[in-house]
Design a protein around this motif. Structure first.
Motif, PDB file in Angstrom:
ATOM      1  N   GLY A  71       9.076  33.770  54.965  1.00  0.00           N
ATOM      2  CA  GLY A  71       7.803  34.102  55.590  1.00  0.00           C
ATOM      3  C   GLY A  71       6.616  33.410  54.944  1.00  0.00           C
ATOM      4  N   GLY A  72       6.847  32.781  53.810  1.00  0.00           N
ATOM      5  CA  GLY A  72       5.761  32.117  53.098  1.00  0.00           C
ATOM      6  C   GLY A  72       5.470  30.725  53.628  1.00  0.00           C
ATOM      7  N   SER A  73       4.588  30.034  52.916  1.00  0.00           N
ATOM      8  CA  SER A  73       4.143  28.709  53.332  1.00  0.00           C
ATOM      9  C   SER A  73       4.187  27.734  52.163  1.00  0.00           C
ATOM     10  CB  SER A  73       2.698  28.772  53.854  1.00  0.00           C
ATOM     11  OG  SER A  73       2.599  29.605  54.994  1.00  0.00           O
ATOM     12  N   LEU A  74       4.362  26.480  52.504  1.00  0.00           N
ATOM     13  CA  LEU A  74       4.272  25.381  51.539  1.00  0.00           C
ATOM     14  C   LEU A  74       3.652  24.190  52.248  1.00  0.00           C
ATOM     15  CD1 LEU A  74       7.694  25.245  49.618  1.00  0.00           C
ATOM     16  CD2 LEU A  74       5.464  25.798  48.641  1.00  0.00           C
ATOM     17  N   ARG A  75       3.011  23.332  51.455  1.00  0.00           N
ATOM     18  CA  ARG A  75       2.472  22.094  51.996  1.00  0.00           C
ATOM     19  C   ARG A  75       3.025  20.929  51.201  1.00  0.00           C
ATOM     20  NH1 ARG A  75      -3.407  19.288  51.664  1.00  0.00           N
ATOM     21  NH2 ARG A  75      -3.560  18.440  53.784  1.00  0.00           N
TER      22      ARG A  75
ATOM     23  N   VAL B  67      11.783  23.555  64.004  1.00  0.00           N
ATOM     24  CA  VAL B  67      10.528  23.766  63.274  1.00  0.00           C
ATOM     25  C   VAL B  67       9.315  23.828  64.187  1.00  0.00           C
ATOM     26  CG1 VAL B  67      11.518  22.588  61.275  1.00  0.00           C
ATOM     27  CG2 VAL B  67       9.979  21.343  62.818  1.00  0.00           C
ATOM     28  N   LYS B  68       9.510  23.613  65.470  1.00  0.00           N
ATOM     29  CA  LYS B  68       8.381  23.630  66.400  1.00  0.00           C
ATOM     30  C   LYS B  68       7.662  24.976  66.350  1.00  0.00           C
ATOM     31  CE  LYS B  68      10.102  20.260  69.757  1.00  0.00           C
ATOM     32  NZ  LYS B  68      10.654  20.049  71.111  1.00  0.00           N
ATOM     33  N   GLY B  69       6.341  24.907  66.276  1.00  0.00           N
ATOM     34  CA  GLY B  69       5.541  26.115  66.226  1.00  0.00           C
ATOM     35  C   GLY B  69       5.339  26.672  64.826  1.00  0.00           C
ATOM     36  N   ARG B  70       6.087  26.150  63.856  1.00  0.00           N
ATOM     37  CA  ARG B  70       5.958  26.641  62.474  1.00  0.00           C
ATOM     38  C   ARG B  70       5.447  25.562  61.524  1.00  0.00           C
ATOM     39  NH1 ARG B  70      10.407  28.038  59.726  1.00  0.00           N
ATOM     40  NH2 ARG B  70      11.794  26.647  60.882  1.00  0.00           N
ATOM     41  N   PHE B  71       5.821  24.317  61.767  1.00  0.00           N
ATOM     42  CA  PHE B  71       5.436  23.205  60.898  1.00  0.00           C
ATOM     43  C   PHE B  71       4.417  22.334  61.606  1.00  0.00           C
ATOM     44  CE2 PHE B  71       9.635  22.808  58.262  1.00  0.00           C
ATOM     45  CZ  PHE B  71       9.578  24.167  57.981  1.00  0.00           C
ATOM     46  N   THR B  72       3.529  21.736  60.814  1.00  0.00           N
ATOM     47  CA  THR B  72       2.534  20.817  61.349  1.00  0.00           C
ATOM     48  C   THR B  72       2.478  19.578  60.478  1.00  0.00           C
ATOM     49  OG1 THR B  72       1.196  22.655  62.203  1.00  0.00           O
ATOM     50  CG2 THR B  72       0.134  20.499  62.004  1.00  0.00           C
TER      51      THR B  72
ATOM     52  N   LEU C 180       2.927  17.742  55.383  1.00  0.00           N
ATOM     53  CA  LEU C 180       3.720  18.643  56.208  1.00  0.00           C
ATOM     54  C   LEU C 180       3.364  20.066  55.811  1.00  0.00           C
ATOM     55  CD1 LEU C 180       5.960  18.793  58.386  1.00  0.00           C
ATOM     56  CD2 LEU C 180       7.588  19.132  56.506  1.00  0.00           C
ATOM     57  N   GLN C 181       2.660  20.754  56.687  1.00  0.00           N
ATOM     58  CA  GLN C 181       2.335  22.153  56.469  1.00  0.00           C
ATOM     59  C   GLN C 181       3.458  22.998  57.055  1.00  0.00           C
ATOM     60  OE1 GLN C 181      -0.330  23.639  54.831  1.00  0.00           O
ATOM     61  NE2 GLN C 181       0.837  25.526  55.145  1.00  0.00           N
ATOM     62  N   MET C 182       4.085  23.804  56.218  1.00  0.00           N
ATOM     63  CA  MET C 182       5.236  24.597  56.637  1.00  0.00           C
ATOM     64  C   MET C 182       4.885  26.077  56.527  1.00  0.00           C
ATOM     65  SD  MET C 182       8.328  22.461  54.793  1.00  0.00           S
ATOM     66  CE  MET C 182       7.783  22.884  53.137  1.00  0.00           C
ATOM     67  N   ASN C 183       4.873  26.755  57.650  1.00  0.00           N
ATOM     68  CA  ASN C 183       4.563  28.187  57.705  1.00  0.00           C
ATOM     69  C   ASN C 183       5.772  28.967  58.191  1.00  0.00           C
ATOM     70  OD1 ASN C 183       1.892  27.566  56.962  1.00  0.00           O
ATOM     71  ND2 ASN C 183       1.271  27.363  59.112  1.00  0.00           N
ATOM     72  N   SER C 184       5.738  30.262  57.972  1.00  0.00           N
ATOM     73  CA  SER C 184       6.821  31.153  58.423  1.00  0.00           C
ATOM     74  C   SER C 184       8.184  30.607  58.003  1.00  0.00           C
ATOM     75  CB  SER C 184       6.761  31.325  59.950  1.00  0.00           C
ATOM     76  OG  SER C 184       5.515  31.840  60.351  1.00  0.00           O
ATOM     77  N   LEU C 185       8.296  30.257  56.753  1.00  0.00           N
ATOM     78  CA  LEU C 185       9.523  29.635  56.266  1.00  0.00           C
ATOM     79  C   LEU C 185      10.693  30.602  56.302  1.00  0.00           C
ATOM     80  CD1 LEU C 185       7.944  27.559  53.412  1.00  0.00           C
ATOM     81  CD2 LEU C 185       9.412  26.626  55.199  1.00  0.00           C
TER      82      LEU C 185
END
Length: 121
Positions: free
Chosen positions: A15-19, A63-68, A80-85
């Protein structure tokens, strides 16, 4: 030669994030598309996201909708912004770039060394 250096990997809870960041350096003529792939243990390397020099993007279905993905052309850097991991996002993430070389204008694929992302449940 062009080198890619990734940073930003690590351990994160579900549920966390990393960039992630990937900086290109060296004798850069022109960087065309840049992107991220990943490889989990026992699995094939897969596309995560890709971005053209003009900013057009495409993503892997998982990863669609979660990563940018984004890029700063002035800094020769892709992010690469990664959310809702999720735990299934655990993998080594590799940066890559299509580098257009000076005449005769060959395009070479350049890869970074990879950065480990671990998502705990």
């Amino acid at each position: 030669q062009v080198q890619l250096v990734e940073s930003g990997g690590g351990l994160v809870q579900e549920g966390g994030s990393l960039r992630l960041s990937c900086a290109a350096s060296g004798n850069i003529f022109r960087l065309n598309a840049m992107g991220w792939h990943r490889q989990a243990p026992g699995k094939q390397r897969e596309l995560v996201a890709r971005i053209s020099s003009g900013g057009s993007t495409n993503y892997g279905d998982s990863v669609k909708g979660r990563f940018t993905i984004s890029r700063d052309n002035a800094k020769n850097t892709v992010y690469l912004q990664m959310n809702s991991l999720k735990p299934e996002d655990t993998a080594v993430y590799y940066c890559n770039a299509d580098h257009l070389e000076p005449p005769p204008y060959r395009t070479l694929a350049v890869w970074g060394q990879g950065t480990l992302v671990t998502v705990s449940s």
